[in-house]
Design a protein around this motif. Structure first.
Motif, PDB file in Angstrom:
ATOM      1  N   SER A   3       0.914  -1.134  -0.044  1.00  0.00           N
ATOM      2  CA  SER A   3      -0.008   0.039   0.134  1.00  0.00           C
ATOM      3  C   SER A   3       0.691   1.246   0.086  1.00  0.00           C
ATOM      4  CB  SER A   3      -0.731   0.077   1.254  1.00  0.00           C
ATOM      5  OG  SER A   3      -1.629  -1.231   1.148  1.00  0.00           O
ATOM      6  N   ALA A   7      -1.995   6.384   0.610  1.00  0.00           N
ATOM      7  CA  ALA A   7      -3.128   5.706   0.923  1.00  0.00           C
ATOM      8  C   ALA A   7      -3.603   5.504   2.416  1.00  0.00           C
ATOM      9  CB  ALA A   7      -3.567   4.658   0.085  1.00  0.00           C
ATOM     10  N   CYS A 117     -11.324   4.802   1.260  1.00  0.00           N
ATOM     11  CA  CYS A 117      -9.943   4.504   1.560  1.00  0.00           C
ATOM     12  C   CYS A 117      -9.641   2.960   2.013  1.00  0.00           C
ATOM     13  CB  CYS A 117      -9.524   5.519   2.606  1.00  0.00           C
ATOM     14  SG  CYS A 117      -9.370   7.135   2.132  1.00  0.00           S
ATOM     15  N   ARG A 120      -9.677   0.895  -1.163  1.00  0.00           N
ATOM     16  CA  ARG A 120      -8.656   1.199  -1.895  1.00  0.00           C
ATOM     17  C   ARG A 120      -7.583   0.131  -1.335  1.00  0.00           C
ATOM     18  NH1 ARG A 120      -9.258   7.445  -3.160  1.00  0.00           N
ATOM     19  NH2 ARG A 120     -10.461   7.321  -5.108  1.00  0.00           N
TER      20      ARG A 120
END
Length: 128
Positions: A3, A7, A117, A120
């Protein structure tokens, strides 16, 4: 896939703000007489206010604790969405103005930021 730092920061910023708002409302529902009066104004029984508060606390644990399985986090987010939409509908149904129902809309924006979020990050970490 790893990640991105942005993010992760975005997720935690949105989620902490959302959690603070939901945690405060859960606490207020349990402790503040004016909030109990608001629930009565909306036509809800007293036990529902208490039940909803504890469900909010449980949902917050589910979304804040990293080891909670993704499916349980999804259910927690779904429960929060239902709660926020129901609050909006209840306030509109009794004719309350924006001062009353605006909180559910504002908290819904925080919910959306946290959930987007989360999704994602989850898609970046999932294989495939």
């Amino acid at each position: 896939m790893k990640s991105s730092r942005g993010a992760v920061i975005g997720f935690w910023m949105a989620t902490v703000l959302f959690a603070l708002q939901m945690g405060f409302t859960a606490y207020a529902q349990l402790r503040l007489p004016q909030v109990a009066e608001s629930f009565a104004h909306l036509g809800f029984p007293g036990y529902f206010r208490v039940e909803l508060s504890w469900a909010k606390f449980a949902g917050l644990v589910a979304i804040l604790v990293p080891i909670v399985p993704p499916r349980l986090k999804e259910w927690a987010y779904a429960g929060f969405a239902i709660t926020l939409i129901s609050a909006l509908i209840a306030h509109l149904a009794v004719g309350d103005g924006v001062a009353a129902w605006g909180w559910s809309v504002g908290t819904g924006v925080l919910w959306a930021g946290s959930y987007v979020c989360y999704r994602r990050l989850d898609s970046q970490q999932s294989p495939g």
